[in-house]
Scaffold this motif. Structure first.
Motif, PDB file in Angstrom:
ATOM      1  N   LYS A  43       4.630 -13.907 -17.718  1.00 57.86           N
ATOM      2  CA  LYS A  43       4.408 -14.017 -16.269  1.00 57.86           C
ATOM      3  C   LYS A  43       5.221 -12.950 -15.530  1.00 57.86           C
ATOM      4  O   LYS A  43       4.735 -12.349 -14.565  1.00 57.86           O
ATOM      5  N   LYS A  44       6.442 -12.698 -15.987  1.00 52.77           N
ATOM      6  CA  LYS A  44       7.267 -11.655 -15.365  1.00 52.77           C
ATOM      7  C   LYS A  44       6.583 -10.296 -15.497  1.00 52.77           C
ATOM      8  O   LYS A  44       6.543  -9.519 -14.546  1.00 52.77           O
ATOM      9  N   GLN A  45       6.041 -10.017 -16.692  1.00 58.47           N
ATOM     10  CA  GLN A  45       5.341  -8.748 -16.902  1.00 58.47           C
ATOM     11  C   GLN A  45       4.094  -8.659 -16.015  1.00 58.47           C
ATOM     12  O   GLN A  45       3.791  -7.602 -15.471  1.00 58.47           O
ATOM     13  N   GLU A  46       3.398  -9.789 -15.873  1.00 60.21           N
ATOM     14  CA  GLU A  46       2.222  -9.812 -14.993  1.00 60.21           C
ATOM     15  C   GLU A  46       2.629  -9.542 -13.547  1.00 60.21           C
ATOM     16  O   GLU A  46       1.956  -8.798 -12.831  1.00 60.21           O
ATOM     17  N   ILE A  47       3.749 -10.127 -13.124  1.00 63.30           N
ATOM     18  CA  ILE A  47       4.243  -9.909 -11.766  1.00 63.30           C
ATOM     19  C   ILE A  47       4.600  -8.444 -11.563  1.00 63.30           C
ATOM     20  O   ILE A  47       4.265  -7.855 -10.536  1.00 63.30           O
ATOM     21  N   VAL A  48       5.256  -7.850 -12.555  1.00 61.66           N
ATOM     22  CA  VAL A  48       5.613  -6.425 -12.458  1.00 61.66           C
ATOM     23  C   VAL A  48       4.333  -5.590 -12.344  1.00 61.66           C
ATOM     24  O   VAL A  48       4.244  -4.684 -11.505  1.00 61.66           O
ATOM     25  N   ALA A  49       3.340  -5.901 -13.169  1.00 63.59           N
ATOM     26  CA  ALA A  49       2.080  -5.142 -13.134  1.00 63.59           C
ATOM     27  C   ALA A  49       1.371  -5.325 -11.796  1.00 63.59           C
ATOM     28  O   ALA A  49       0.875  -4.361 -11.208  1.00 63.59           O
ATOM     29  N   LEU A  50       1.336  -6.563 -11.304  1.00 69.48           N
ATOM     30  CA  LEU A  50       0.685  -6.823 -10.017  1.00 69.48           C
ATOM     31  C   LEU A  50       1.436  -6.154  -8.874  1.00 69.48           C
ATOM     32  O   LEU A  50       0.820  -5.632  -7.937  1.00 69.48           O
ATOM     33  N   THR A  51       2.753  -6.138  -8.958  1.00 76.41           N
ATOM     34  CA  THR A  51       3.558  -5.467  -7.932  1.00 76.41           C
ATOM     35  C   THR A  51       3.254  -3.977  -7.934  1.00 76.41           C
ATOM     36  O   THR A  51       3.099  -3.366  -6.872  1.00 76.41           O
ATOM     37  N   GLN A  52       3.138  -3.396  -9.121  1.00 75.04           N
ATOM     38  CA  GLN A  52       2.802  -1.975  -9.232  1.00 75.04           C
ATOM     39  C   GLN A  52       1.409  -1.706  -8.660  1.00 75.04           C
ATOM     40  O   GLN A  52       1.202  -0.740  -7.931  1.00 75.04           O
ATOM     41  N   GLN A  53       0.456  -2.578  -8.989  1.00 76.87           N
ATOM     42  CA  GLN A  53      -0.898  -2.423  -8.457  1.00 76.87           C
ATOM     43  C   GLN A  53      -0.899  -2.522  -6.933  1.00 76.87           C
ATOM     44  O   GLN A  53      -1.580  -1.754  -6.253  1.00 76.87           O
ATOM     45  N   ALA A  54      -0.127  -3.466  -6.407  1.00 76.84           N
ATOM     46  CA  ALA A  54      -0.043  -3.627  -4.956  1.00 76.84           C
ATOM     47  C   ALA A  54       0.560  -2.382  -4.320  1.00 76.84           C
ATOM     48  O   ALA A  54       0.080  -1.898  -3.290  1.00 76.84           O
ATOM     49  N   ARG A  55       1.607  -1.847  -4.943  1.00 77.35           N
ATOM     50  CA  ARG A  55       2.250  -0.626  -4.433  1.00 77.35           C
ATOM     51  C   ARG A  55       1.261   0.536  -4.439  1.00 77.35           C
ATOM     52  O   ARG A  55       1.147   1.276  -3.463  1.00 77.35           O
ATOM     53  N   GLU A  56       0.520   0.683  -5.544  1.00 75.01           N
ATOM     54  CA  GLU A  56      -0.465   1.758  -5.646  1.00 75.01           C
ATOM     55  C   GLU A  56      -1.588   1.575  -4.625  1.00 75.01           C
ATOM     56  O   GLU A  56      -2.032   2.542  -4.010  1.00 75.01           O
ATOM     57  N   SER A  57      -2.028   0.336  -4.442  1.00 79.83           N
ATOM     58  CA  SER A  57      -3.078   0.068  -3.449  1.00 79.83           C
ATOM     59  C   SER A  57      -2.581   0.400  -2.047  1.00 79.83           C
ATOM     60  O   SER A  57      -3.320   0.978  -1.239  1.00 79.83           O
ATOM     61  N   LYS A  58      -1.340   0.064  -1.763  1.00 79.64           N
ATOM     62  CA  LYS A  58      -0.761   0.368  -0.448  1.00 79.64           C
ATOM     63  C   LYS A  58      -0.685   1.879  -0.251  1.00 79.64           C
ATOM     64  O   LYS A  58      -1.041   2.392   0.818  1.00 79.64           O
ATOM     65  N   GLU A  59      -0.246   2.585  -1.290  1.00 80.64           N
ATOM     66  CA  GLU A  59      -0.162   4.051  -1.201  1.00 80.64           C
ATOM     67  C   GLU A  59      -1.550   4.657  -1.008  1.00 80.64           C
ATOM     68  O   GLU A  59      -1.721   5.585  -0.222  1.00 80.64           O
ATOM     69  N   ASP A  60      -2.555   4.119  -1.730  1.00 76.90           N
ATOM     70  CA  ASP A  60      -3.930   4.605  -1.562  1.00 76.90           C
ATOM     71  C   ASP A  60      -4.418   4.359  -0.144  1.00 76.90           C
ATOM     72  O   ASP A  60      -5.052   5.226   0.469  1.00 76.90           O
ATOM     73  N   ALA A  61      -4.131   3.172   0.384  1.00 78.59           N
ATOM     74  CA  ALA A  61      -4.562   2.844   1.746  1.00 78.59           C
ATOM     75  C   ALA A  61      -3.897   3.782   2.754  1.00 78.59           C
ATOM     76  O   ALA A  61      -4.552   4.273   3.678  1.00 78.59           O
ATOM     77  N   GLU A  62      -2.606   4.051   2.563  1.00 78.04           N
ATOM     78  CA  GLU A  62      -1.897   4.962   3.461  1.00 78.04           C
ATOM     79  C   GLU A  62      -2.472   6.375   3.367  1.00 78.04           C
ATOM     80  O   GLU A  62      -2.655   7.052   4.382  1.00 78.04           O
ATOM     81  N   ARG A  63      -2.780   6.806   2.149  1.00 79.30           N
ATOM     82  CA  ARG A  63      -3.362   8.138   1.949  1.00 79.30           C
ATOM     83  C   ARG A  63      -4.728   8.228   2.623  1.00 79.30           C
ATOM     84  O   ARG A  63      -5.032   9.199   3.323  1.00 79.30           O
ATOM     85  N   LEU A  64      -5.542   7.195   2.437  1.00 83.80           N
ATOM     86  CA  LEU A  64      -6.871   7.179   3.049  1.00 83.80           C
ATOM     87  C   LEU A  64      -6.772   7.159   4.577  1.00 83.80           C
ATOM     88  O   LEU A  64      -7.571   7.805   5.261  1.00 83.80           O
ATOM     89  N   LEU A  65      -5.786   6.451   5.089  1.00 88.37           N
ATOM     90  CA  LEU A  65      -5.586   6.417   6.541  1.00 88.37           C
ATOM     91  C   LEU A  65      -5.204   7.801   7.057  1.00 88.37           C
ATOM     92  O   LEU A  65      -5.745   8.256   8.070  1.00 88.37           O
TER      93      LEU A  65
END
Length: 120
Positions: A43-65
């Motif tokens: 579960k900790k590894q899943e949280i780390v992976a999801l956190t990374q995905q969220a960070r990447e999605s946020k960066e993508d959204a900022e880039r697209l903006l």
């Protein structure tokens, strides 16, 4: 004395069984704890992976903006240039019409137009 010895033997056997049962229960609980630890780690590894995905999605959204803002600025500049071009075209057309009218007036007065006229 024999009965006491027999009773002590039975009591010892019961205690051994109880100890064996307790050891078995402890072993099962230890295995369950290990299983839970593994699940927690997963579960900790899943949280780390999801956190990374969220960070990447946020960066993508900022880039697209940012890209959208740049494109909006370019579109606004293009619109302003189109308006300016239209103004220049209209001014040039008006000047051309004015020049054509002046030339026609000149030709009419001095007879130098395509219809011919009196030579000066």
């Amino acid at each position: 004395a024999y009965a006491d010895a027999e009773e002590a033997k039975e009591l010892a056997t019961a205690k051994k069984e109880d100890v064996s049962s307790t050891k078995k229960e402890a072993s099962e609980k230890a295995a369950k704890v290990q299983k839970l630890k593994k699940e927690i780690e997963i579960k900790k590894q899943e949280i780390v992976a999801l956190t990374q995905q969220a960070r990447e999605s946020k960066e993508d959204a900022e880039r697209l903006l940012r890209e959208a803002e740049v494109k909006a600025e370019a579109a606004a500049r293009a619109q302003a240039l189109a308006v300016e071009k239209e103004k220049l075209f209209s001014a040039a057309k008006a000047k051309g019409d004015e020049d054509a009218a002046a030339l026609a007036e000149f030709d009419k007065r001095y007879g130098m137009g395509p219809k011919g006229g009196a030579a000066p």
